[in-house]
Motif scaffolding. Structure first.
Motif, PDB file in Angstrom:
ATOM      1  N   ILE A  62      35.559  27.173  20.080  1.00  0.00           N
ATOM      2  CA  ILE A  62      35.327  25.698  20.165  1.00  0.00           C
ATOM      3  C   ILE A  62      36.041  24.823  21.102  1.00  0.00           C
ATOM      4  O   ILE A  62      36.093  24.136  21.426  1.00  0.00           O
ATOM      5  CB  ILE A  62      35.586  26.041  18.249  1.00  0.00           C
ATOM      6  N   GLU A  63      37.698  25.126  20.839  1.00  0.00           N
ATOM      7  CA  GLU A  63      38.411  24.402  22.052  1.00  0.00           C
ATOM      8  C   GLU A  63      37.492  23.819  23.410  1.00  0.00           C
ATOM      9  O   GLU A  63      38.092  23.328  23.621  1.00  0.00           O
ATOM     10  CB  GLU A  63      39.987  24.867  22.521  1.00  0.00           C
ATOM     11  N   GLY A  64      36.402  24.760  23.975  1.00  0.00           N
ATOM     12  CA  GLY A  64      36.590  24.685  25.601  1.00  0.00           C
ATOM     13  C   GLY A  64      35.161  24.041  25.278  1.00  0.00           C
ATOM     14  O   GLY A  64      34.710  23.258  26.111  1.00  0.00           O
ATOM     15  N   ARG A  65      34.523  23.706  23.953  1.00  0.00           N
ATOM     16  CA  ARG A  65      34.120  23.128  23.551  1.00  0.00           C
ATOM     17  C   ARG A  65      33.652  21.657  23.086  1.00  0.00           C
ATOM     18  O   ARG A  65      32.900  20.855  23.085  1.00  0.00           O
ATOM     19  CB  ARG A  65      32.184  23.730  22.880  1.00  0.00           C
ATOM     20  N   VAL A  66      34.967  20.829  22.727  1.00  0.00           N
ATOM     21  CA  VAL A  66      34.917  20.087  22.464  1.00  0.00           C
ATOM     22  C   VAL A  66      35.878  18.815  23.458  1.00  0.00           C
ATOM     23  O   VAL A  66      36.027  17.906  22.787  1.00  0.00           O
ATOM     24  CB  VAL A  66      35.461  20.080  20.900  1.00  0.00           C
ATOM     25  N   LYS A  67      36.544  19.551  24.715  1.00  0.00           N
ATOM     26  CA  LYS A  67      37.230  19.122  25.256  1.00  0.00           C
ATOM     27  C   LYS A  67      36.522  17.726  25.833  1.00  0.00           C
ATOM     28  O   LYS A  67      35.319  17.388  26.401  1.00  0.00           O
ATOM     29  CB  LYS A  67      37.463  19.662  26.721  1.00  0.00           C
ATOM     30  N   GLY A  68      37.084  16.588  25.736  1.00  0.00           N
ATOM     31  CA  GLY A  68      36.508  15.022  26.187  1.00  0.00           C
ATOM     32  C   GLY A  68      35.581  14.307  25.076  1.00  0.00           C
ATOM     33  O   GLY A  68      34.552  13.886  26.037  1.00  0.00           O
ATOM     34  N   GLN A  69      35.181  15.035  23.776  1.00  0.00           N
ATOM     35  CA  GLN A  69      34.444  14.628  22.688  1.00  0.00           C
ATOM     36  C   GLN A  69      35.191  13.876  22.824  1.00  0.00           C
ATOM     37  O   GLN A  69      36.302  14.284  21.263  1.00  0.00           O
ATOM     38  CB  GLN A  69      33.679  15.784  21.998  1.00  0.00           C
TER      39      GLN A  69
END
Length: 215
Positions: free
Chosen positions: A41-48
């Motif tokens: 999940i950490e890679g998918r929430v960066k910048g959000q």
């Protein structure tokens, strides 16, 4: 670029001004494992924004969202906010040349309040600080950077964006600005297709070098 016109530089915050992305990756990795049995999940929430993260990955999970918010608030109180090498000198050089600067971040005011406690000078380093509460669509939508241009009365041709996350880089490109990627969070090879130029950090980077960059 015609430097006789007003010029603006818009900085993402985490991974661009301060080195926090590794800390956030650890936090969200743990949340993903504990609440969703997800390992990435950490890679998918960066910048959000937090709203986007909850709506996308924790929809309807009211109790869990409240727990995560409480844990995140505690986590941010204890975070370190080390500046990216060279960024302070670069910002000072920009101001010395009459360039308007803003932080444009997906972080909310509560998180930034934790930053100000560690670095109260952040408020005076930039002309404006634009947070998640000020725009509706999250990155990769360009809304946040378009707002930055509106605030300073600049156009895409007179605006530079510095970003590190994939979503942030996509947002910068969608805004039409000249986009410089910071290889602080992801590799040079991975971010190169999503921006016009890549920097490892700001050491040795100046206003004069910036004005030589063109889309």
């Amino acid at each position: 670029m015609d430097t006789t016109k007003a010029t603006a530089v818009l900085f993402d915050f985490d991974g661009v001004v301060v080195d926090t992305e590794t800390q956030y990756s650890h936090f969200w990795h743990e949340m993903g494992k504990q609440y969703l049995a997800m390992d990435d999940i950490e890679g998918r929430v960066k910048g959000q924004t937090l709203v986007y993260i909850y709506d996308t990955f924790f929809p309807g999970m009211v109790k869990e969202q409240a727990e995560i918010t409480e844990r995140l608030n505690r986590f941010e109180q204890e975070m370190s906010f080390a500046f990216i090498p060279g960024v302070l000198d670069f910002i000072a050089d920009l101001h010395g040349n009459g360039v308007k600067t803003a932080v444009v971040t997906s972080s909310n005011e509560a998180k930034m309040a934790a930053v100000y406690r560690v670095h109260p000078e952040i408020k005076t380093l930039f002309d404006r600080i634009l947070t998640a509460e000020m725009f509706t669509a999250s990155k990769p939508a360009p809304d946040c950077f378009l707002l930055g241009m509106e605030v300073f009365g600049t156009t895409p041709d007179t605006t530079y964006v510095f970003e590190d996350s994939f979503n942030g880089l996509k947002a910068g490109m969608a805004s039409g600005a000249t986009v410089i990627g910071l290889a602080t969070t992801n590799s040079r090879e991975d971010i190169a297709p999503l921006c016009h130029y890549v920097l490892d950090d700001f050491q040795g980077f100046t206003y004069d070098k910036l004005t030589q960059l063109h889309k």
